[in-house]
Design a protein around this motif. Structure first.
Motif, PDB file in Angstrom:
ATOM      1  N   ILE A  92       0.847  -1.202   0.000  1.00 40.76           N
ATOM      2  CA  ILE A  92       0.000   0.000   0.000  1.00 40.76           C
ATOM      3  C   ILE A  92       0.884   1.254   0.000  1.00 40.76           C
ATOM      4  CG2 ILE A  92      -1.844   1.203   1.233  1.00 40.76           C
ATOM      5  CD1 ILE A  92      -2.829  -1.477   0.461  1.00 40.76           C
ATOM      6  N   VAL A  93       1.953   1.189   0.832  1.00 34.00           N
ATOM      7  CA  VAL A  93       2.867   2.333   0.883  1.00 34.00           C
ATOM      8  C   VAL A  93       3.514   2.545  -0.482  1.00 34.00           C
ATOM      9  CG1 VAL A  93       4.931   3.286   1.982  1.00 34.00           C
ATOM     10  CG2 VAL A  93       3.303   1.968   3.338  1.00 34.00           C
ATOM     11  N   LEU A  94       3.878   1.440  -1.120  1.00 33.84           N
ATOM     12  CA  LEU A  94       4.486   1.560  -2.446  1.00 33.84           C
ATOM     13  C   LEU A  94       3.516   2.220  -3.426  1.00 33.84           C
ATOM     14  CD1 LEU A  94       6.827   1.000  -4.336  1.00 33.84           C
ATOM     15  CD2 LEU A  94       5.852  -1.238  -4.815  1.00 33.84           C
ATOM     16  N   ILE A  95       2.243   1.815  -3.354  1.00 34.87           N
ATOM     17  CA  ILE A  95       1.250   2.423  -4.246  1.00 34.87           C
ATOM     18  C   ILE A  95       1.175   3.929  -4.001  1.00 34.87           C
ATOM     19  CG2 ILE A  95      -1.233   2.566  -4.699  1.00 34.87           C
ATOM     20  CD1 ILE A  95      -1.332  -0.477  -4.397  1.00 34.87           C
ATOM     21  N   ALA A  96       1.169   4.315  -2.718  1.00 35.78           N
ATOM     22  CA  ALA A  96       1.113   5.745  -2.405  1.00 35.78           C
ATOM     23  C   ALA A  96       2.329   6.468  -2.965  1.00 35.78           C
ATOM     24  CB  ALA A  96       1.023   5.954  -0.901  1.00 35.78           C
ATOM     25  N   TYR A  97       3.490   5.842  -2.813  1.00 40.73           N
ATOM     26  CA  TYR A  97       4.721   6.467  -3.321  1.00 40.73           C
ATOM     27  C   TYR A  97       4.658   6.635  -4.834  1.00 40.73           C
ATOM     28  CZ  TYR A  97       9.595   7.100  -4.632  1.00 40.73           C
ATOM     29  OH  TYR A  97      10.749   7.585  -5.180  1.00 40.73           O
ATOM     30  N   LEU A  98       4.203   5.569  -5.530  1.00 42.38           N
ATOM     31  CA  LEU A  98       4.126   5.643  -6.987  1.00 42.38           C
ATOM     32  C   LEU A  98       3.126   6.710  -7.425  1.00 42.38           C
ATOM     33  CD1 LEU A  98       4.320   1.862  -7.880  1.00 42.38           C
ATOM     34  CD2 LEU A  98       6.086   3.599  -8.186  1.00 42.38           C
ATOM     35  N   MET A  99       2.059   6.863  -6.643  1.00 41.19           N
ATOM     36  CA  MET A  99       1.093   7.913  -6.991  1.00 41.19           C
ATOM     37  C   MET A  99       1.737   9.281  -6.849  1.00 41.19           C
ATOM     38  SD  MET A  99      -2.677   6.946  -6.140  1.00 41.19           S
ATOM     39  CE  MET A  99      -3.418   5.773  -7.233  1.00 41.19           C
ATOM     40  N   GLY A 100       2.531   9.440  -5.788  1.00 44.63           N
ATOM     41  CA  GLY A 100       3.251  10.708  -5.624  1.00 44.63           C
ATOM     42  C   GLY A 100       4.167  10.963  -6.800  1.00 44.63           C
ATOM     43  N   LEU A 101       4.896   9.930  -7.218  1.00 36.97           N
ATOM     44  CA  LEU A 101       5.776  10.060  -8.385  1.00 36.97           C
ATOM     45  C   LEU A 101       4.978  10.402  -9.633  1.00 36.97           C
ATOM     46  CD1 LEU A 101       8.408   7.181  -8.444  1.00 36.97           C
ATOM     47  CD2 LEU A 101       8.807   9.593  -8.047  1.00 36.97           C
ATOM     48  N   SER A 102       3.823   9.714  -9.766  1.00 32.66           N
ATOM     49  CA  SER A 102       3.066   9.869 -11.008  1.00 32.66           C
ATOM     50  C   SER A 102       2.478  11.276 -11.138  1.00 32.66           C
ATOM     51  CB  SER A 102       1.950   8.833 -11.097  1.00 32.66           C
ATOM     52  OG  SER A 102       0.873   9.226 -10.287  1.00 32.66           O
ATOM     53  N   ILE A 103       2.310  11.989 -10.009  1.00 32.07           N
ATOM     54  CA  ILE A 103       1.869  13.384 -10.121  1.00 32.07           C
ATOM     55  C   ILE A 103       2.914  14.151 -10.930  1.00 32.07           C
ATOM     56  CG2 ILE A 103       1.282  15.489  -8.847  1.00 32.07           C
ATOM     57  CD1 ILE A 103       0.396  13.708  -6.550  1.00 32.07           C
ATOM     58  N   GLY A 104       4.178  13.714 -10.797  1.00 34.88           N
ATOM     59  CA  GLY A 104       5.248  14.324 -11.583  1.00 34.88           C
ATOM     60  C   GLY A 104       5.266  13.870 -13.031  1.00 34.88           C
ATOM     61  N   VAL A 105       4.258  13.145 -13.467  1.00 38.12           N
ATOM     62  CA  VAL A 105       4.107  12.800 -14.882  1.00 38.12           C
ATOM     63  C   VAL A 105       2.778  13.340 -15.379  1.00 38.12           C
ATOM     64  CG1 VAL A 105       3.899  10.944 -16.561  1.00 38.12           C
ATOM     65  CG2 VAL A 105       5.524  10.734 -14.705  1.00 38.12           C
ATOM     66  N   HIS A 106       1.703  12.937 -14.726  1.00 37.60           N
ATOM     67  CA  HIS A 106       0.370  13.415 -15.075  1.00 37.60           C
ATOM     68  C   HIS A 106      -0.576  13.061 -13.932  1.00 37.60           C
ATOM     69  CE1 HIS A 106      -3.248  14.299 -17.290  1.00 37.60           C
ATOM     70  NE2 HIS A 106      -2.522  14.791 -18.247  1.00 37.60           N
ATOM     71  N   LEU A 107      -1.577  13.922 -13.706  1.00 40.79           N
ATOM     72  CA  LEU A 107      -2.483  13.688 -12.583  1.00 40.79           C
ATOM     73  C   LEU A 107      -3.446  12.521 -12.799  1.00 40.79           C
ATOM     74  CD1 LEU A 107      -3.367  17.361 -11.713  1.00 40.79           C
ATOM     75  CD2 LEU A 107      -2.332  15.738 -10.156  1.00 40.79           C
TER      76      LEU A 107
END
Lengths: 81, 1028
Positions: free
Chosen positions: B177-192
């Motif tokens: 779950i933490v990994l998913i949250a981290y990837l979502m944070g990263l993905s904001i740096g690509v597209h919302l």
């Protein structure tokens, strides 16, 4: 005896948490990489008077972003370890 | 079980290999049109693209760009990155489908039989390959945009939550779950876009964790996920910067510390606070939540790259997010404005009017946030400080002119809404104005509103794209509702002809368009089977159904609801909805599982014949491969972008049209981004200063234009803008009136003339010899640059409005500079260049700046306009334009008379320069390669070039240079041949034919005329069919 029991108990509760000590250390190392990359990336910019070719130097647009990216990718390992 | 895992992994990687091969062999070898050139330069040089930016994409792209053997390969490397990420997306799609199919086909705890394994693998292969070879996803997979990366994140996150589902009982499963949250944070740096997966993730979590999941529980969970999205989208994304702004103000303005102290303190505080609370909170769910938040913020911190690089002031630095306030509006995408979603105005609503303190009527506004900017210092030792630039104001609308769920909201698009709706059913509404009789305003009805929602926003802008991917596509030409362009179709002529008219009567160029793809609805049917099977099979499958459905809804129709699209978009928008086509591809895959399940139940079990299993296996295998293979037989030719260099070369041609050190004003994405790419990434003609007219209205862009760029021989000097920051800052001089009425019917010009008559001494002191000299008009009358005035004079000057004092101004021409400039001399150099503004009431800041630059340079530096800017957008200025290639040069000569004499409709060409440019310097991007794919945008660019060549040839004939004219014609036929770019009336083909005839090549002329007449006969036939 009692002491040891307590220790086992805390260990058990820590085990159900997502992160162990190693994870924290690794996340911190990843953060250091990210910060180091960002620091190397910064520097003087172009001004109204002169263009500064240094803004596209190897350090600032090749090495620094690579260090940053290493940090960001390392965090994935840090979480899963 | 182990056997299953090995097979699942192996087949997954095989599917990955197929996708990677597909994308790598069809990838564009250089930048593509639209935003790609911008993204590629932003990755290679870490420059700042349009809001909200893509810092993580930049970091990854930067890494890939370093594999380039030379600078011309940079774009290809970044495109290949996207090709590989897209293949990765396919890999996770495969594993997600097999996970879902296995969970339904194989009972828990049992080992799957060989036949079951086959069925599960076939499901995965079928769904993954259908998506691989579908239209929308493939489009983004082979170019340098962010959508491929964004799809990769969606697929990865969706797969991770399924992976978690398998491991949920292990003690430290929360890591996933933490990994998913981290990837979502990263993905904001690509597209919302990635945030839209949240409801599906929450549902998976709920179904797995709850002992007895209920319908109400699911609804509750969906509300929780809506809350989560809101927290991230409206809380974390803009909030982080907003609170940072408070700290900055406190530390810099109040405590007097240098810039960014507050920001650093703030970042340190946030992380410290999070670290401490994570260390002390041992409650599992809270600890995990805090970890999620912390890791998401670390992922999101890639935005520091944007901040740091913007501070370096690179050439491309859109919105200059190098301070926390600008970064805040950059992240909040504030330049795109707000659209009403639940309650708001219609396109014909009038804003509310109130009286201000002085009793004057003004628009009622709601006060939004205050806009701060760092102070522009006059001395270097001045203290750092942020100043208030202005307050963001928004118009209010009276509630009787508002409606629920407003879909027809934009005043600017009023005519287009009505055009789409046919007839709008309006009803009168009272409009109150204080102190006056109420007026009536006609407001469209809710029926029109919903009609627009269903027929345009949902049907035209979503379901049409959906059907392109799973039923078939008519052609790749952007459609606006007409029956011959960009519709979906099936390939069954009885159905298509009924909806769109007899398709066999379409003109050849439309019928044989490479974007014509028919799938006979096969993927659509397969998806429907899978969807129904999942929805009705058993309790477990229903849960899966809701998970996939919410992915489908959130990444499709929810976006439609949110963006509230207006008619006449500049391009097709299918790429935004790739996520929902991904979800449907899951159902396509499950379609195979459904068919197998059915056969298993009714054939294998009921008939109990062993050898039937072979037959079942064969049927399944055939179905699995038949559908995607049929698709790829249709879609390969219109997604194969190999060997295409048009975007790069045509962009370069604009630059090559410009004299050394020239200034080029452009407009629009496709005439700007490819130029930036050529200069920044490939280092072509960096001496030319490219200036986009749309951006020139903003203060941050003017700042950038005032800075020098590049170094050495290719150095580009700043634009000759003499305005100070306070004169062009946001909110100042946005629009400038031209010769407005001042008092008693007297215009500004009358006032100035009467002062000159009555007090010539005063007039001279204030405005010099000639107040209508362009430079004086701008600097005295608009900018109020006076020195040493007496109090009385000061009062008088202040009483005059800031405006241009006449609609007819002039520049006293520096003849020596004109002679030196090597521009074509059209007769004797005039003493004055007249600036005729008769038809203009107000000018934009950008236009006034351009006029000021013309006055300032006075022909000592060449100024050009790109030929794609509509000539009439500059009033009568275009009478001074002389074409030298893909650009018009501004000259002191008025060509109006000249043109009439020569019988030319369009601008005059400098044939000598244009010949050298178009014949020796221009490149044509491999347009002549037989069978190369030319999409609509590229086609438009080819036509633009052909028209220029035709014009050059005609002009050469006027000048009796037949030999050169013939050479130009031959070049045109060789570089932009009719087998790739068919002749049409708007491609300059008539001019080409006439030029051939004038050169004595009768048979060539006849050939073109014949092609034209054949095409127009076909269009005639089609028009009759349409009206039938």
């Amino acid at each position: 005896m009692g002491n040891r029991k307590d220790k086992i108990k805390t260990n058990a509760s820590e085990n159900t948490l997502a992160f162990g000590t190693l994870n924290y250390v690794l996340v911190f190392i990843g953060l250091l990489f990210i910060i180091m990359g960002l620091v190397l990336m910064s520097g003087e910019g172009t001004t109204d008077i002169a263009f500064n070719p240094d803004i596209f130097s190897t350090m600032r647009i090749k090495i620094a972003p690579m260090i940053c990216l290493t940090g960001f990718l390392f965090e994935i390992y840090a979480i899963l370890k | 079980m182990k056997r299953y895992k090995t097979i699942n992994d192996a087949v997954g990687w095989m599917v990955f290999a197929v996708a990677a091969f597909t994308y790598c062999s069809t990838v564009e070898p250089t930048a593509s049109f639209w935003d790609c050139p911008e993204f590629i330069s932003s990755a290679y040089l870490l420059e700042i693209g349009h809001p909200p930016g893509a810092p993580f994409f930049m970091l990854m792209g930067n890494l890939f760009s370093q594999f380039a053997s030379d600078i011309t390969q940079v774009a290809k490397m970044i495109n290949i990155m996207n090709a590989l990420l897209s293949a990765g997306c396919i890999l996770f799609l495969f594993w997600s489908i097999t996970h879902l199919a296995k969970a339904l086909l194989v009972s828990k705890g049992q080992s799957p039989t060989s036949l079951q394994i086959l069925a599960v693998m076939c499901s995965g292969i079928s769904g993954a390959l259908i998506y691989t070879w579908s239209d929308t996803f493939w489009f983004s997979a082979v170019e340098g945009e962010v959508y491929a990366f964004s799809s990769f994140f969606t697929a990865l996150v969706f797969w991770l939550i399924l992976k978690w589902e398998d491991n949920a009982d292990s003690p430290r499963s929360d890591r996933w779950i933490v990994l998913i949250a981290y990837l979502m944070g990263l993905s904001i740096g690509v597209h919302l876009l990635n945030l839209l997966c949240i409801p599906s993730i929450v549902l998976v979590y709920y179904y797995r964790k709850s002992a007895n999941p209920t319908a109400w529980g699911s609804v509750l969970m969906l509300m929780v996920s809506a809350l989560l999205i809101a927290v991230v989208l409206y809380g974390i994304v803009p909030g982080v910067a907003k609170v940072g702004g408070w700290f900055e103000l406190l530390f810099v303005n109040t405590l007097g510390m240098p810039y960014n102290t507050g920001l650093l303190v703030y970042v340190a505080l946030v992380f410290l606070l999070l670290a401490v609370s994570i260390a002390y909170v041992k409650l599992r769910w809270l600890n995990t939540s805090l970890l999620c938040l912390a890791m998401m913020l670390i992922g999101y911190s890639s935005y520091a790259v944007i901040f740091i690089r913007s501070c370096a002031n690179p050439m491309m630095d859109e919105n200059s997010p190098g301070n926390i306030f600008a970064l805040g509006s950059y992240l909040g995408r504030e330049q795109y404005g707000d659209k009403p979603l639940l309650w708001g105005q219609t396109y014909s609503s009038e804003p509310e009017i109130t009286t201000d303190n002085a009793g004057k009527l003004v628009y009622a506004t709601t006060k939004g946030k205050t806009i701060y900017r760092p102070k522009h210092k006059t001395a270097p030792n001045e203290k750092d400080e942020y100043i208030k630039v202005r307050e963001h104001l928004e118009l209010k609308y009276p509630s009787n002119q508002c409606m629920l769920f407003p879909r027809i909201h934009s005043e600017r698009h009023a005519a287009l809404y009505e055009q789409w709706l046919g007839a709008a059913h309006k009803h009168p509404v009272e409009y109150e104005i204080p102190g006056r009789m109420p007026e009536t305003v006609m407001i469209p009805s809710m029926r029109d509103n919903l009609r627009f929602f269903f027929s345009y926003q949902l049907n035209h802008m979503y379901w049409r794209y959906f059907m392109w991917n799973f039923a078939g596509r008519q052609n790749d030409i952007q459609g606006n509702g007409e029956p011959e362009h960009g519709n979906w179709l099936t390939g069954f002529s009885w159905l298509d002809d009924m909806r769109l008219g007899k398709q066999s009567l379409l003109p050849t160029e439309l019928r044989e368009n490479k974007g014509h793809n028919v799938f006979y609805c096969l993927p659509l049917l397969l998806g429907l089977i899978g969807l129904l099977w999942q929805a009705f099979r058993d309790k477990k499958s229903v849960q899966q159904f809701w998970v996939v459905s919410f992915l489908f809804f959130m990444t499709g129709i929810a976006i439609v609801l949110y963006v509230n699209q207006t008619p006449s978009e500049p391009r097709e928008r299918d790429y935004s909805y790739a996520g929902s086509f991904y979800a449907y591809a899951i159902w396509c895959g499950l379609g195979i599982a459904a068919i197998f399940d059915w056969m298993q139940r009714y054939i294998l079990h009921k008939m109990k014949i062993k050898s039937y299993s072979v037959i079942v296996a064969i049927i399944i295998a055939i179905l699995t491969f038949a559908v995607p293979l049929q698709m790829v037989s249709q879609t390969w030719d219109d997604h194969d972008r190999s060997n295409r260099y048009m975007c790069r070369d045509f962009g370069r041609n604009y630059l090559e049209s410009i004299a050394y050190d020239g200034i080029l004003f452009t407009n629009g994405d496709n005439e700007t981004f490819p130029l930036w790419y050529n200069q920044d990434t490939e280092g072509v003609r960096t001496d030319v200063r490219v200036c986009n007219m749309q951006y020139l209205q903003t203060d941050w862009y003017i700042d950038q234009m005032k800075r020098p760029a590049f170094s050495g021989k290719g150095m580009s000097s700043p634009l000759p803008i003499t305005w100070q920051y306070a004169q062009y800052m946001e909110g100042v001089n946005e629009m400038v009136d031209v010769n407005p009425v001042v008092t008693n019917g007297m215009t500004m010009k009358d006032v100035v003339c009467s002062i000159r008559e009555q007090e010539p001494e005063l007039a001279k002191r204030l405005w010099g010899e000639d107040p209508f000299e362009l430079k004086t008009a701008i600097h005295k009358f608009v900018l109020h640059e006076y020195e040493g005035l007496t109090d009385e004079e000061e009062r008088m000057v202040k009483a005059l409005p800031a405006c241009l004092p006449s609609d007819s101004l002039h520049v006293t021409v520096d003849k020596e500079a004109v002679r030196r400039s090597e521009m074509k001399l059209l007769g004797e150099i005039p003493d004055r260049m007249e600036i005729d503004l008769t038809h203009q009431h107000r000018l934009s800041k950008a236009f006034v700046l351009v006029l000021d630059m013309i006055a300032e340079t006075n022909f000592s530096r060449p100024i050009y306009f790109s030929i794609t800017i509509g000539p009439d957008s500059f009033g009568e200025l275009y009478h001074h334009f002389v074409q030298e290639g893909m650009a018009w040069r501004v000259t002191p000569f008025n060509i109006k008379e000249n043109r009439k004499e020569r019988g030319l409709v369009e601008c005059v060409c400098d044939t000598e320069k244009m010949y050298v440019n178009m014949m020796k310097r221009f490149r044509y991007g491999n347009t002549s390669m037989p069978g190369i794919y030319i999409d609509e945008t590229t086609h438009r660019m080819c036509i633009g070039h052909r028209r220029c060549l035709a014009r050059l040839a005609s002009q050469l004939i006027v000048e009796n240079k037949y030999h050169e004219a013939l050479k130009v014609l031959e070049r045109c036929e060789k570089e932009i041949p009719s087998y790739n770019v068919p002749h049409s009336l708007w491609s300059g083909s008539m001019e080409l034919a006439q030029a051939y005839r004038a050169c004595g090549k009768e048979e060539k002329a006849l050939d073109i005329f014949n092609q034209l007449s054949t095409t127009y006969d076909e269009y005639q036939k089609w028009e009759t069919e349409k009206t039938r």
